[in-house]
Design a protein around this motif. Structure first.
Motif, PDB file in Angstrom:
ATOM      1  N   LYS A  39       0.832  -1.216   0.000  1.00  0.00           N
ATOM      2  CA  LYS A  39       0.000   0.000   0.000  1.00  0.00           C
ATOM      3  C   LYS A  39       0.862   1.259   0.000  1.00  0.00           C
ATOM      4  CE  LYS A  39      -4.074  -1.990   2.157  1.00  0.00           C
ATOM      5  NZ  LYS A  39      -4.985  -1.959   3.306  1.00  0.00           N
ATOM      6  N   ASP A  40       1.948   1.245   0.758  1.00  0.00           N
ATOM      7  CA  ASP A  40       2.857   2.392   0.783  1.00  0.00           C
ATOM      8  C   ASP A  40       3.515   2.591  -0.576  1.00  0.00           C
ATOM      9  OD1 ASP A  40       2.361   2.793   3.510  1.00  0.00           O
ATOM     10  OD2 ASP A  40       4.045   1.511   4.088  1.00  0.00           O
ATOM     11  N   ARG A  43       0.977   3.988  -3.024  1.00  0.00           N
ATOM     12  CA  ARG A  43       0.720   5.383  -2.654  1.00  0.00           C
ATOM     13  C   ARG A  43       1.870   6.285  -3.105  1.00  0.00           C
ATOM     14  NH1 ARG A  43       1.702   5.794   2.935  1.00  0.00           N
ATOM     15  NH2 ARG A  43       3.788   6.207   2.180  1.00  0.00           N
ATOM     16  N   THR A  47       1.847   9.296  -5.805  1.00  0.00           N
ATOM     17  CA  THR A  47       2.285  10.643  -5.411  1.00  0.00           C
ATOM     18  C   THR A  47       3.342  11.157  -6.374  1.00  0.00           C
ATOM     19  OG1 THR A  47       1.796  10.213  -3.081  1.00  0.00           O
ATOM     20  CG2 THR A  47       3.329  12.009  -3.552  1.00  0.00           C
TER      21      THR A  47
END
Length: 60
Positions: A39-40, A43, A47
């Motif tokens: 998930k990081d 993300r 970004t």
């Protein structure tokens, strides 16, 4: 570097990232994500794409 499974979501993000920056997001030696950080990783790639900054510059 990415040390996890390749998903359809990641494939799409990799393609978009490569079009924008000329390399895939797993090519940075100073960047490491494992499967438990999926998930990081997603993300941070999103970004990077949104801000125009490469992955090492947007990591937490």
């Amino acid at each position: 570097m990415w040390y996890g499974k390749m998903t359809e979501e990641l494939k799409k993000l990799y393609d978009e990232y490569e079009r924008k920056f000329g390399n895939d997001p797993s090519g940075y030696m100073e960047v490491e994500y494992g499967q438990k950080h999926y998930k990081d990783y997603v993300r941070d790639i999103k970004t990077a794409l949104r801000t125009g900054k490469e992955l090492p510059d947007v990591m937490d």
